[in-house]
Design a protein around this motif. Structure first.
Motif: not given
Length: 246
Positions: A222-246
């Motif tokens: 599926d094309r909706d996969w997203q890559e998490v950038p290197d040196q990052s923190l991912l916080l996600t639930t079923q309904h939300t997603a947030e990415i922040a730099p380390l």
């Protein structure tokens, strides 16, 4: 290098999450597409899941054999269902033990944890980072591995009340400062949310209207996969997603 994934969503058979997708974690144990080290992940595997309606915490099934060598797992995977899963297949780094207890996920209360990566000279890491671990802390290590030590460091912070993302990020920063070559892809869940770190290797996530999967590499085309950038923190639930730099 190990491969792992975490899933939150409607209850599904474990097989739908771990073995059935076209590029499943099962397949990644012998044919990873984005691994940077090693060819197979044959040094054990583990599944942690939260039974529907169970408030007591997760259940784990771990083995020291390759996932494809466990004749019992396919039947269990089609029978058992969960809406929250953390699973991993293992490629052990030199100096790390090979027993069943070394296979992720590690657990404490409702928490499940996994490392995809390695830390060189991890035995002296606490002193090099200024981490003050007591004998009692060290005795909680489930195995003689870098992952087990990192989990002790993370768990101390969770027990003290730190949010999951803060606990992962602080341990990742301390470890990276002391061991610049460390690869630290970390997964942590309490069955309600997922926190993940990418430092080296690869990490991706896929969200739909009611579920999320975080994985070392995509399990489908599926094309909706997203890559998490290197040196990052991912916080996600079923309904939300947030990415922040380390």
């Amino acid at each position: 290098m190990c491969r792992h994934l975490a899933y939150l969503g409607p209850p599904r058979a474990l097989a739908e999450i771990v073995t059935d997708p076209p590029h499943s974690l099962y397949e990644q144990s012998y044919a990873p597409r984005r691994g940077t080290d090693g060819v197979v992940n044959a040094d054990g595997f583990g599944i942690g899941w939260y039974p529907p309606g169970d408030r007591a915490g997760p259940v784990r099934y771990r083995r020291a054999v390759p996932i494809w060598a466990d004749a019992n797992f396919p039947g269990l995977a089609h029978l058992l269902r969960s809406g929250a899963v953390l699973a991993a297949v293992r490629s052990a780094s030199p100096g790390n033990s090979l027993e069943e207890s070394a296979a992720a996920p590690y657990a404490l209360g409702r928490w499940l944890f996994s490392l995809n990566g390695f830390v060189e000279r991890w035995e002296s890491l606490p002193g090099d980072t200024g981490e003050s671990l007591s004998a009692a802390d060290l005795l909680t290590m489930e195995a003689h591995t870098d992952a087990a030590l990192l989990w002790v460091m993370v768990a101390r912070r969770l027990t003290a009340g730190a949010p999951a993302g803060d606990a992962l990020a602080e341990v990742a920063r301390l470890t990276a400062a002391a061991r610049p070559a460390a690869r630290l892809n970390l997964l942590l869940t309490d069955g309600r949310a997922i926190a993940a770190i990418r430092r080296g290797a690869s990490l991706h996530y896929r969200r739909t209207s009611d579920e999320v999967t975080v994985a070392s590499e995509p399990t489908t085309d599926d094309r909706d996969w997203q890559e998490v950038p290197d040196q990052s923190l991912l916080l996600t639930t079923q309904h939300t997603a947030e990415i922040a730099p380390l």
